[in-house]
Design a protein around this motif. Structure first.
Motif, PDB file in Angstrom:
ATOM      1  N   ASP A   2     -14.610 -27.084 -24.806  1.00  0.00           N
ATOM      2  CA  ASP A   2     -14.500 -27.849 -23.565  1.00  0.00           C
ATOM      3  C   ASP A   2     -13.137 -28.524 -23.447  1.00  0.00           C
ATOM      4  O   ASP A   2     -12.543 -28.573 -22.362  1.00  0.00           O
ATOM      5  N   TYR A   3     -12.667 -29.055 -24.581  1.00  0.00           N
ATOM      6  CA  TYR A   3     -11.352 -29.686 -24.561  1.00  0.00           C
ATOM      7  C   TYR A   3     -10.265 -28.653 -24.258  1.00  0.00           C
ATOM      8  O   TYR A   3      -9.336 -28.906 -23.480  1.00  0.00           O
ATOM      9  N   ALA A   4     -10.370 -27.490 -24.893  1.00  0.00           N
ATOM     10  CA  ALA A   4      -9.383 -26.439 -24.669  1.00  0.00           C
ATOM     11  C   ALA A   4      -9.387 -26.008 -23.207  1.00  0.00           C
ATOM     12  O   ALA A   4      -8.322 -25.845 -22.586  1.00  0.00           O
ATOM     13  N   ARG A   5     -10.575 -25.842 -22.659  1.00  0.00           N
ATOM     14  CA  ARG A   5     -10.668 -25.430 -21.255  1.00  0.00           C
ATOM     15  C   ARG A   5     -10.064 -26.489 -20.342  1.00  0.00           C
ATOM     16  O   ARG A   5      -9.362 -26.177 -19.369  1.00  0.00           O
ATOM     17  N   GLY A   6     -10.337 -27.746 -20.665  1.00  0.00           N
ATOM     18  CA  GLY A   6      -9.801 -28.827 -19.845  1.00  0.00           C
ATOM     19  C   GLY A   6      -8.279 -28.863 -19.858  1.00  0.00           C
ATOM     20  O   GLY A   6      -7.641 -29.073 -18.820  1.00  0.00           O
ATOM     21  N   ILE A   7      -7.706 -28.647 -21.034  1.00  0.00           N
ATOM     22  CA  ILE A   7      -6.248 -28.626 -21.138  1.00  0.00           C
ATOM     23  C   ILE A   7      -5.665 -27.463 -20.356  1.00  0.00           C
ATOM     24  O   ILE A   7      -4.676 -27.609 -19.632  1.00  0.00           O
ATOM     25  N   TYR A  62      -7.936 -18.454 -25.959  1.00  0.00           N
ATOM     26  CA  TYR A  62      -9.164 -19.145 -25.557  1.00  0.00           C
ATOM     27  C   TYR A  62     -10.221 -18.151 -25.079  1.00  0.00           C
ATOM     28  O   TYR A  62     -11.387 -18.206 -25.491  1.00  0.00           O
ATOM     29  N   THR A  66     -13.751 -17.583 -27.039  1.00  0.00           N
ATOM     30  CA  THR A  66     -14.981 -18.119 -26.443  1.00  0.00           C
ATOM     31  C   THR A  66     -15.749 -17.096 -25.615  1.00  0.00           C
ATOM     32  O   THR A  66     -16.947 -17.296 -25.350  1.00  0.00           O
TER      33      THR A  66
END
Length: 302
Positions: A2-7, A62, A66
């Motif tokens: 989730d953090y990676a996607r947000g970034i 990513y 994922t």
């Protein structure tokens, strides 16, 4: 994840929408600096050229890790714009150019003098005085003021080739022809017969400094000279006897200075990249470098 996607989403949102000479903004260009201080009026800044390739590498990693294809499906136009910025530059120049463009002063890295000077000028008289003192005492590193015109750094070409190949594997569109053409151009024109030149200038001539930027050839397994580059980068030209990192410039270069940031100092992040690449190739030196860096805390000493 989730953090990676947000970034990734935040960086995607930073991509340029129009042409703005003041900030370097161009459609599809990823910003490298977003400042929220009220007194800073040029944010976001776009005057770097490796952000798009690095973004695509991160996005592809990513998606591959994922299995999340929605980020491309839901934002296909934005992703294509980011890719298009990179491929258009290659199509126009034959390489990824550094900085803003062919007709403006160039900055490509966060620590270049002209970038820092611009920030000081916008922040007031005291900082402007600091800039003047820096110029007076010539506290400036070789190459830190980029030339007017365009140049083509090695690492940006290697990153772009890897980015286009990776993104082709995960989005269902093929950019490998562009990647192959760029790799061939590097092999023909940046490889000088002994090592990869640090960059080409605006006249497509070599700047033959032997620098640590060649490590990206190992990191991304680029081109046909990986073994030669490994031998160079793991020799005492670049590796101190304590094995705590890699010098940014060969100690055999006339401009070598072990206490200079860009002319021989050791950058921890590059040392890690080289150590990881060596470990992936089964080389004991990679682990020795990790141990050495831990012991010396990544000292900026060559």
């Amino acid at each position: 994840p989730d953090y990676a996607r947000g970034i990734l989403m935040a960086l995607m949102a930073s991509a340029g929408k129009e042409n703005n000479a003041r900030t370097g903004e161009e459609p599809g260009r990823i910003a490298h600096d977003v400042l929220y201080a009220r007194e800073y009026t040029r944010s976001p800044l776009y005057d770097t050229s490796d952000a798009n390739a690095l973004y695509l590498i991160a996005l592809a990693n990513y998606m591959r890790t994922t299995g999340d294809r929605g980020i491309v499906r839901d934002y296909e136009g934005q992703v294509e714009s980011i890719i298009s910025w990179l491929t258009k530059k290659i199509g126009s120049y034959g390489y990824v150019p550094s900085g803003r463009g062919a007709w403006l002063p160039e900055t490509s890295w966060m620590d270049t003098d002209d970038r820092v000077d611009a920030e000081y000028r916008e922040r007031g008289l005291l900082q402007s005085a600091i800039v003047g003192l820096r110029r007076l005492f010539k506290v400036r590193m070789r190459g830190s003021i980029a030339p007017r015109g365009t140049r083509f750094p090695l690492e940006m070409q290697v990153q772009a080739v890897h980015a286009l190949r990776m993104i082709s594997q995960v989005i269902g569109k093929d950019y490998t022809k562009t990647a192959d053409a760029l790799e061939n151009a590097v092999e023909e024109n940046i490889w000088n017969g002994k090592f990869y030149a640090d960059l080409l200038n605006r006249n497509y001539s070599h700047i033959n400094s032997k620098t640590s930027n060649m490590l990206y050839v190992l990191v991304y397994r680029f081109g046909g000279h990986v073994d030669e580059i490994e031998r160079i980068l793991t020799s005492d030209e670049f590796i101190p006897k304590e094995k705590y990192g890699i010098r940014t410039l060969s100690k055999g270069d006339g401009d070598y200075c072990p206490h200079s940031y860009q002319r021989g100092g050791v950058w921890p992040f590059q040392s890690y990249e080289l150590a990881r690449a060596l470990m992936q190739r089964g080389r004991p030196l990679g682990l020795e470098m990790i141990k050495g860096c831990t012991l010396l805390r990544g000292c900026n000493i060559g």
